[in-house]
Design a protein around this motif. Structure first.
Motif, short mmCIF file in Angstrom:
data_model
loop_
_atom_site.label_atom_id
_atom_site.label_comp_id
_atom_site.label_asym_id
_atom_site.label_seq_id
_atom_site.Cartn_x
_atom_site.Cartn_y
_atom_site.Cartn_z
N ILE A 225 0.84 -1.20 0.00
CA ILE A 225 0.00 0.00 0.00
C ILE A 225 0.88 1.25 0.00
O ILE A 225 0.63 2.21 -0.72
N GLY A 226 1.95 1.22 0.82
CA GLY A 226 2.86 2.35 0.87
C GLY A 226 3.51 2.62 -0.47
O GLY A 226 3.62 3.78 -0.90
N CYS A 227 3.94 1.56 -1.16
CA CYS A 227 4.56 1.72 -2.48
C CYS A 227 3.55 2.28 -3.47
O CYS A 227 3.89 3.14 -4.30
N ASN A 228 2.31 1.81 -3.40
CA ASN A 228 1.27 2.30 -4.30
C ASN A 228 1.01 3.79 -4.07
O ASN A 228 0.89 4.57 -5.01
N ASN A 229 0.95 4.18 -2.79
CA ASN A 229 0.71 5.60 -2.47
C ASN A 229 1.91 6.46 -2.86
O ASN A 229 1.74 7.60 -3.30
N LEU A 230 3.12 5.91 -2.71
CA LEU A 230 4.31 6.64 -3.14
C LEU A 230 4.26 6.86 -4.65
O LEU A 230 4.55 7.96 -5.15
N GLY A 231 3.86 5.83 -5.39
CA GLY A 231 3.73 5.96 -6.83
C GLY A 231 2.73 7.04 -7.20
O GLY A 231 2.94 7.79 -8.16
N GLY A 232 1.64 7.13 -6.43
CA GLY A 232 0.65 8.17 -6.71
C GLY A 232 1.22 9.56 -6.56
O GLY A 232 0.96 10.44 -7.38
N LEU A 233 2.02 9.77 -5.52
CA LEU A 233 2.67 11.08 -5.34
C LEU A 233 3.64 11.36 -6.48
O LEU A 233 3.69 12.48 -7.00
N GLN A 234 4.40 10.35 -6.87
CA GLN A 234 5.39 10.55 -7.93
C GLN A 234 4.71 10.81 -9.28
O GLN A 234 5.20 11.61 -10.07
N GLN A 235 3.57 10.16 -9.50
CA GLN A 235 2.90 10.35 -10.79
C GLN A 235 2.14 11.67 -10.85
O GLN A 235 2.24 12.40 -11.85
N TYR A 236 1.42 12.00 -9.78
CA TYR A 236 0.50 13.14 -9.87
C TYR A 236 1.05 14.43 -9.25
O TYR A 236 0.57 15.52 -9.58
N VAL A 237 2.02 14.32 -8.35
CA VAL A 237 2.63 15.52 -7.78
C VAL A 237 3.95 15.83 -8.49
O VAL A 237 4.18 16.94 -8.96
N ASP A 238 4.82 14.82 -8.60
CA ASP A 238 6.11 15.03 -9.25
C ASP A 238 6.02 14.96 -10.78
O ASP A 238 6.92 15.43 -11.48
N GLU A 239 4.95 14.29 -11.28
CA GLU A 239 4.79 14.05 -12.71
C GLU A 239 6.00 13.30 -13.28
O GLU A 239 6.48 13.59 -14.37
N ASP A 240 6.47 12.32 -12.51
CA ASP A 240 7.59 11.47 -12.90
C ASP A 240 7.06 10.05 -13.10
O ASP A 240 7.01 9.25 -12.16
N ILE A 241 6.65 9.75 -14.31
CA ILE A 241 5.96 8.49 -14.56
C ILE A 241 6.87 7.28 -14.39
O ILE A 241 6.43 6.22 -13.94
N GLU A 242 8.16 7.41 -14.71
CA GLU A 242 9.06 6.27 -14.58
C GLU A 242 9.25 5.90 -13.11
O GLU A 242 9.23 4.71 -12.76
N GLN A 243 9.46 6.90 -12.26
CA GLN A 243 9.59 6.61 -10.84
C GLN A 243 8.28 6.04 -10.28
O GLN A 243 8.29 5.14 -9.44
N ALA A 244 7.17 6.59 -10.75
CA ALA A 244 5.87 6.11 -10.28
C ALA A 244 5.66 4.65 -10.66
O ALA A 244 5.23 3.83 -9.83
N GLN A 245 5.98 4.29 -11.89
CA GLN A 245 5.81 2.90 -12.32
C GLN A 245 6.68 1.96 -11.50
O GLN A 245 6.26 0.85 -11.16
N SER A 246 7.90 2.41 -11.17
CA SER A 246 8.78 1.59 -10.35
C SER A 246 8.18 1.36 -8.96
O SER A 246 8.21 0.23 -8.44
N ALA A 247 7.60 2.41 -8.38
CA ALA A 247 6.98 2.27 -7.05
C ALA A 247 5.74 1.39 -7.12
O ALA A 247 5.53 0.52 -6.27
N TYR A 248 4.90 1.61 -8.15
CA TYR A 248 3.72 0.77 -8.32
C TYR A 248 4.12 -0.70 -8.43
O TYR A 248 3.49 -1.58 -7.85
#
Length: 282
Positions: A225-248
């Motif tokens: 759950i933590g990794c999924n939420n981290l991915g959400g921050l990276q995708q929608y706040v940082d707009e860093d899709i590669e980092q988000a996909q890695s966290a997801y």
């Protein structure tokens, strides 16, 4: 190239009296719906050296103690390394462990049932699982340093289940659980500071950077759950899709089924993936 294996064990879900046959079949179909998405992810991530895909969780046939049942319920509800979430089976086991006298299971059952409730009578039913004896047992175990007890004590304090609502006290108890190594507690702290507990009366102005510190720790502690939420921050706040996909993907590998769908959706898979995601959340 990393070889990725997808295990497809036979699904065996418990059927306590509270479950109807229709609900059992729905739970089985929800788990099976995940498999095509996992197959697509397997092809997409094989060339990136990703982790082995998790398998569908199978409920053990017997337990040696209520405490063992509680641990199995927690793995089923939030996922674990290599094993996907199975929310309905997890809730059923929380209930069985609670009825067998495991107080932390009662607090867990009340917490997840309350947060999933959509009607007042469902919330009242959830509240009833936390008696004064349960409060006393869970509090004593938290005081002795048991991270899971502190996790669910914190949630019941935060929301006001079986006791008066005390947001500050609940937050402090969740921090204690996070410090004791509960990745889920760290993740819940991130949710609190992002305002996700607003419907439960916990008003907070969203603080993405503070939330990031909690969910990063949660992800490192193995919380899907933590990794999924981290991915959400990276995708929608940082707009860093590669980092988000890695966290997801790390969340998916940790067994949190919605993280598998977050991975898929971030890669542009069909929109009907969202429906499957909601189905597996139960």
């Amino acid at each position: 190239m990393v070889t990725m294996t997808l295990y497809l064990p036979a699904l065996r879900l418990p059927a306590p009296p509270a479950w109807s046959l229709q609900r059992q079949l729905r739970a089985r179909s929800r788990a099976l719906c995940l498999l095509p998405v996992l197959l697509l992810l397997m092809g997409c991530f094989a060339s990136k050296g990703g982790s082995t895909l998790p398998s569908v969780s199978v409920v053990p046939e017997s337990f040696d103690s209520p405490a063992e049942m509680l641990n199995a319920a927690d793995r089923l509800y939030v996922g674990s390394q290599g094993q996907l979430t199975n929310p309905h089976a997890g809730i059923a086991l929380y209930r069985q462990a609670c009825e067998a006298g495991e107080g932390v299971a009662c607090a867990a059952l009340a917490s997840v049932s309350f947060m999933r409730a959509t009607r007042d009578h469902e919330r009242a039913t959830a509240q009833a699982w936390v008696t004064s004896d349960v409060v006393e047992q869970v509090s004593a175990r938290c005081d002795s340093g048991e991270a899971m007890a502190c996790l669910y004590q914190g949630i019941t304090q935060l929301i006001g289940i079986g006791r008066d609502q005390n947001v500050d006290q609940g937050f402090a108890t969740l921090e204690q659980a996070c410090e004791a190594g509960s990745g889920l507690a760290c993740s819940e702290l991130g949710s609190v500071v992002m305002g996700a507990y607003g419907p439960a009366g916990v008003e907070r102005t969203p603080d993405p950077e503070l939330a990031r510190s909690y969910v990063e720790r949660a992800c490192k502690l193995g919380s899907g759950i933590g990794c999924n939420n981290l991915g959400g921050l990276q995708q929608y706040v940082d707009e860093d899709i590669e980092q988000a996909q890695s966290a997801y993907w790390r969340g998916c590998a940790q067994g949190y089924a919605p993280a598998c769908f977050s991975t898929a959706k971030s890669m542009g898979l069909p929109a009907d993936v969202a429906e499957l995601d909601e189905g597996l959340r139960g």
